[in-house]
Scaffold this motif. Structure first.
Motif, PDB file in Angstrom:
ATOM      1  N   HIS A   6      11.117  41.388  26.288  1.00 27.75           N
ATOM      2  CA  HIS A   6      10.606  41.651  24.946  1.00 27.75           C
ATOM      3  C   HIS A   6       9.487  42.677  25.079  1.00 27.75           C
ATOM      4  O   HIS A   6       8.478  42.407  25.742  1.00 27.75           O
ATOM      5  CB  HIS A   6      10.040  40.368  24.318  1.00 27.75           C
ATOM      6  N   ARG A   7       9.670  43.834  24.471  1.00 25.72           N
ATOM      7  CA  ARG A   7       8.646  44.889  24.518  1.00 25.72           C
ATOM      8  C   ARG A   7       7.936  44.938  23.175  1.00 25.72           C
ATOM      9  O   ARG A   7       8.585  45.073  22.143  1.00 25.72           O
ATOM     10  CB  ARG A   7       9.283  46.220  24.850  1.00 25.72           C
ATOM     11  N   MET A   8       6.605  44.820  23.237  1.00 27.06           N
ATOM     12  CA  MET A   8       5.802  44.819  22.027  1.00 27.06           C
ATOM     13  C   MET A   8       4.785  45.945  22.110  1.00 27.06           C
ATOM     14  O   MET A   8       3.918  45.925  22.999  1.00 27.06           O
ATOM     15  CB  MET A   8       5.110  43.467  21.863  1.00 27.06           C
ATOM     16  N   PRO A   9       4.892  46.930  21.224  1.00 24.65           N
ATOM     17  CA  PRO A   9       3.959  48.055  21.262  1.00 24.65           C
ATOM     18  C   PRO A   9       2.506  47.581  21.235  1.00 24.65           C
ATOM     19  O   PRO A   9       2.126  46.758  20.404  1.00 24.65           O
ATOM     20  CB  PRO A   9       4.299  48.848  19.995  1.00 24.65           C
ATOM     21  N   GLY A  10       1.725  48.080  22.178  1.00 22.97           N
ATOM     22  CA  GLY A  10       0.318  47.739  22.245  1.00 22.97           C
ATOM     23  C   GLY A  10       0.015  46.392  22.868  1.00 22.97           C
ATOM     24  O   GLY A  10      -1.131  46.061  23.114  1.00 22.97           O
ATOM     25  N   ALA A  11       1.045  45.588  23.108  1.00 22.04           N
ATOM     26  CA  ALA A  11       0.823  44.249  23.648  1.00 22.04           C
ATOM     27  C   ALA A  11       1.560  44.025  24.962  1.00 22.04           C
ATOM     28  O   ALA A  11       1.560  42.922  25.486  1.00 22.04           O
ATOM     29  CB  ALA A  11       1.242  43.197  22.631  1.00 22.04           C
ATOM     30  N   GLY A  12       2.226  45.032  25.484  1.00 21.94           N
ATOM     31  CA  GLY A  12       2.943  44.873  26.744  1.00 21.94           C
ATOM     32  C   GLY A  12       4.316  44.279  26.540  1.00 21.94           C
ATOM     33  O   GLY A  12       4.951  44.476  25.509  1.00 21.94           O
ATOM     34  N   GLU A  13       4.751  43.539  27.537  1.00 22.24           N
ATOM     35  CA  GLU A  13       6.084  42.949  27.471  1.00 22.24           C
ATOM     36  C   GLU A  13       6.060  41.521  27.976  1.00 22.24           C
ATOM     37  O   GLU A  13       5.180  41.125  28.731  1.00 22.24           O
ATOM     38  CB  GLU A  13       7.087  43.780  28.264  1.00 22.24           C
ATOM     39  N   VAL A  14       7.053  40.763  27.526  1.00 26.70           N
ATOM     40  CA  VAL A  14       7.251  39.391  27.979  1.00 26.70           C
ATOM     41  C   VAL A  14       8.645  39.326  28.585  1.00 26.70           C
ATOM     42  O   VAL A  14       9.628  39.709  27.940  1.00 26.70           O
ATOM     43  CB  VAL A  14       7.135  38.379  26.818  1.00 26.70           C
ATOM     44  N   VAL A  15       8.727  38.844  29.816  1.00 22.84           N
ATOM     45  CA  VAL A  15      10.007  38.640  30.480  1.00 22.84           C
ATOM     46  C   VAL A  15      10.380  37.167  30.311  1.00 22.84           C
ATOM     47  O   VAL A  15       9.612  36.287  30.699  1.00 22.84           O
ATOM     48  CB  VAL A  15       9.931  39.021  31.971  1.00 22.84           C
ATOM     49  N   ALA A  16      11.530  36.915  29.725  1.00 25.48           N
ATOM     50  CA  ALA A  16      12.016  35.557  29.511  1.00 25.48           C
ATOM     51  C   ALA A  16      13.287  35.357  30.334  1.00 25.48           C
ATOM     52  O   ALA A  16      14.196  36.179  30.269  1.00 25.48           O
ATOM     53  CB  ALA A  16      12.308  35.321  28.034  1.00 25.48           C
ATOM     54  N   VAL A  17      13.323  34.261  31.112  1.00 22.59           N
ATOM     55  CA  VAL A  17      14.488  33.970  31.950  1.00 22.59           C
ATOM     56  C   VAL A  17      14.787  32.476  31.876  1.00 22.59           C
ATOM     57  O   VAL A  17      13.872  31.648  31.965  1.00 22.59           O
ATOM     58  CB  VAL A  17      14.255  34.354  33.429  1.00 22.59           C
TER      59      VAL A  17
END
Length: 97
Positions: A6-17
């Motif tokens: 999940h890429r969120m502008p200004g907030a980085g990313e979250v990797v979900a597995v």
């Protein structure tokens, strides 16, 4: 395993597995239902190598399942005591700051 970034502008990313057999499952944790959906964890299978790469570079991680949690432990990203159990399924979150 299923992997989604999940890429969120200004907030980085979250990797979900999640482990593959958990997709679309609902787990209970006390009175709380935990729904493991393709919307969050993805709908395309990922290889262990792809998961390793995503976990190694992620700032934020949300993982659930015995195999993916064991992989994160083997990579030295978390310790077993860092996990919570939802029923008999381990879950962990990693935040790098």
């Amino acid at each position: 395993m299923y992997l989604k970034v999940h890429r969120m502008p200004g907030a980085g990313e979250v990797v979900a597995v999640c482990d593959s057999e958990l997709l679309d499952a609902t787990l209970m944790h006390g009175d709380v239902e935990v729904c493991i959906t393709g919307g969050f964890y993805g709908t395309k299978r990922a290889t262990e190598e792809e998961v390793r790469g995503a976990l190694a570079s992620a700032e934020n991680v949300n993982i659930i399942g015995k195999r993916v949690v064991a992989l994160a432990i083997a990579m030295g990203l978390i310790a077993e005591e860092d996990c919570i159990m939802i029923g008999d399924v381990p879950h962990a979150q990693i935040f790098r700051i």
